[in-house]
Scaffold this active site. Structure first.
Site, PDB file in Angstrom:
ATOM      1  N   GLU A   1       0.834  -1.218   0.000  1.00 54.92           N
ATOM      2  CA  GLU A   1       0.000   0.000   0.000  1.00 54.92           C
ATOM      3  C   GLU A   1       0.862   1.260   0.000  1.00 54.92           C
ATOM      4  O   GLU A   1       0.540   2.243  -0.662  1.00 54.92           O
ATOM      5  CB  GLU A   1      -0.951   0.008   1.209  1.00 54.92           C
ATOM      6  CG  GLU A   1      -1.915  -1.170   1.270  1.00 54.92           C
ATOM      7  CD  GLU A   1      -2.725  -1.346  -0.011  1.00 54.92           C
ATOM      8  OE1 GLU A   1      -3.018  -0.346  -0.682  1.00 54.92           O
ATOM      9  OE2 GLU A   1      -3.033  -2.505  -0.354  1.00 54.92           O
TER      10      GLU A   1
ATOM     11  N   ASP B   1       3.800  -4.108  -5.759  1.00 55.67           N
ATOM     12  CA  ASP B   1       4.366  -5.389  -5.312  1.00 55.67           C
ATOM     13  C   ASP B   1       5.896  -5.326  -5.294  1.00 55.67           C
ATOM     14  O   ASP B   1       6.543  -5.789  -4.349  1.00 55.67           O
ATOM     15  CB  ASP B   1       3.931  -6.533  -6.254  1.00 55.67           C
ATOM     16  CG  ASP B   1       2.503  -6.997  -5.980  1.00 55.67           C
ATOM     17  OD1 ASP B   1       1.952  -6.606  -4.940  1.00 55.67           O
ATOM     18  OD2 ASP B   1       1.958  -7.748  -6.815  1.00 55.67           O
TER      19      ASP B   1
HETATM   20 ZN   LIG Z   1      -2.520  -2.656  -4.768  1.00 53.90          ZN
END
Ligand SMILES: [Zn+2]
Length: 450
Positions: A275, A356
């Protein structure tokens, strides 16, 4: 039926046909054997359930799409737009008031049409697969709050757009754009603080091991702990998720309580890092800018078409007006928006890969993120083998296996080498929290599509 009507109807049918074909191909892509990567995460029973869930949601989704189209056609060819226009004008009161009545009535009709589908999705489908935690009371309150928000926030904006187009002449679209942009930025800025708490409770992280670990990680990437909250996602669903939303002072990362209950602390740090990756790469801000550029282009085209007689003839409307022009243009544009959504989903999937990669690099523990994503996929009954066409049309997040491959590739190979530019489905279109996300403008950048 005049030729323009026929062409518009044909374009709507093509969109539906492509969506239906993608859904059917998607179901055909379900495989009885568990992918090797996921053995030990899914057992045979859970894997079977995830496929059953994919079939059930596909059936419900297709039914809804075709009923929507049938209702639109029935309304259109029975002269509904013309009848409603006469009704709205009969009240007197000028272009703004009749425009508000016309658009308001259509929105109400479409909300009524979607209500049985929402009830079915929440209390039958999600219930059957053990996801639903929404009580009828919460369901009704959610709808009432969304309606109040639409009236309080959407009403004045619509009134402004109607007034500007009615009085501002050639530069109306530009003025409208400025109004919409200012409005979007303000709402997006304050939504995490003032709108989202109407639907969920946000609490600071409680003291303990998790908070300490998060504190250490957040400090290492210079993100303030004050912007990290627990959210009572369990109020509506047992699904787990996390998201980043807003910008500036009111930006916020929300970790669902259901997520915290299921993941180990190191996995939660990985999710949080993902996030923060969205924040660091400015995905929410870029998304807002993209969406405003899109709105500007639409308003400009609208201004070119609004006074064209053929638009009104095609929908059996006798008198040109701002409000009818606005709505009819929206229907006319369906195929264009369909293509735009494909492009935006591709962009969103690219962002997910970036977030990611950020998480894998800054935590130095890519396997923790992989582990978290696997667990969440199993718990949320994600489809492990979606068809590429379905991914292109609807996935705002990359399919799990592709995501895992990219995370592992990011640790060793050259950055971006394993990146795909495919797009993922609209995170806004499914499940609880839909209302507050829509009210908040752009969807938050979340961990999972659905
Ligand atoms: Zn995401």
């Amino acid at each position: 039926m005049n030729p323009v009507s026929a062409a518009i109807l044909a374009s709507l049918l093509v969109v539906r046909a492509v969506e239906t074909a993608a859904a059917i191909l998607n179901l055909g892509n379900l495989r009885p054997e568990i992918p090797p990567e996921m053995e030990g995460v899914y057992d045979r029973q859970a894997y079977g359930r995830s496929q059953e869930y994919a079939r059930a949601t596909a059936r419900a989704g297709l039914t809804r799409q075709w009923v929507d189209l049938a209702a639109l056609c029935a309304f259109w060819f029975a002269g509904g737009f013309q009848a409603l226009d006469e009704l709205a004008r009969a009240w007197g009161g000028g272009p703004v008031l009749s425009g508000l009545l016309f658009v308001g009535a259509l929105l109400l009709l479409s909300a009524l049409l979607s209500l049985p589908f929402s009830v079915h999705a929440t209390f039958v489908l999600e219930e059957r697969f053990g996801f639903n935690r929404t009580t009828p009371r919460t369901f009704v309150l959610d709808r009432l709050k969304a309606l109040a928000l639409a009236l309080a926030l959407g009403g004045p904006l619509l009134a402004a757009v109607l007034a500007i187009f009615a009085h501002a002449g050639r530069s109306a679209w530009l003025l409208c754009w400025a109004a919409v942009a200012a409005y979007t930025l303000v709402v997006q800025f304050v939504a995490p603080r003032w709108i989202m708490p109407l639907f969920n409770t946000f609490t600071p992280l409680p003291a303990g091991e998790l908070r300490e670990r998060i504190e250490r990680y957040a400090a290492s990437v210079r993100f303030s702990l004050e912007n990290i909250f627990l959210m009572d996602g369990s109020r509506r669903s047992s699904r787990s998720n996390a998201f980043f939303t807003g910008f500036g002072r009111h930006r916020r990362i929300a970790l669902f309580d259901t997520l915290v209950a299921r993941l180990a602390p190191a996995e939660l740090v990985a999710v949080l890092a993902h996030e923060i990756g969205h924040y660091t790469r400015r995905h929410v801000l870029k998304g807002t800018i993209l969406s405003l550029a899109h709105t500007g282009a639409m308003l400009w085209v609208l201004s070119l078409l609004m006074s064209r007689r053929w638009l009104y003839d095609a929908f059996l409307v006798e008198r040109a007006s701002v409000h009818a022009g606005l709505v009819l243009f929206g229907v006319l544009l369906t195929p264009v928006e369909f293509v735009v959504a494909v492009a935006l989903n591709a962009w969103s999937r690219k962002n997910e890969h970036e977030a990611d990669r950020f998480a894998a690099e800054t935590t130095g523990e890519p396997e923790q993120l992989v582990g978290a994503l696997k667990k969440l996929s199993e718990q949320n009954l994600s489809n492990l083998t979606p068809h590429p066409l379905q991914v292109a049309l609807h996935y705002s997040h990359p399919p799990l296996l592709r995501r895992i491959a990219a995370i592992r590739g990011a640790g060793s190979a050259s950055p971006g080498a394993s990146e795909s530019t495919a797009r993922e489905g609209a995170a806004t279109a499914h499940g609880p929290g839909r209302e507050h996300r829509e009210a908040g403008g752009m969807p938050p950048a979340s961990l999972l599509g659905r």
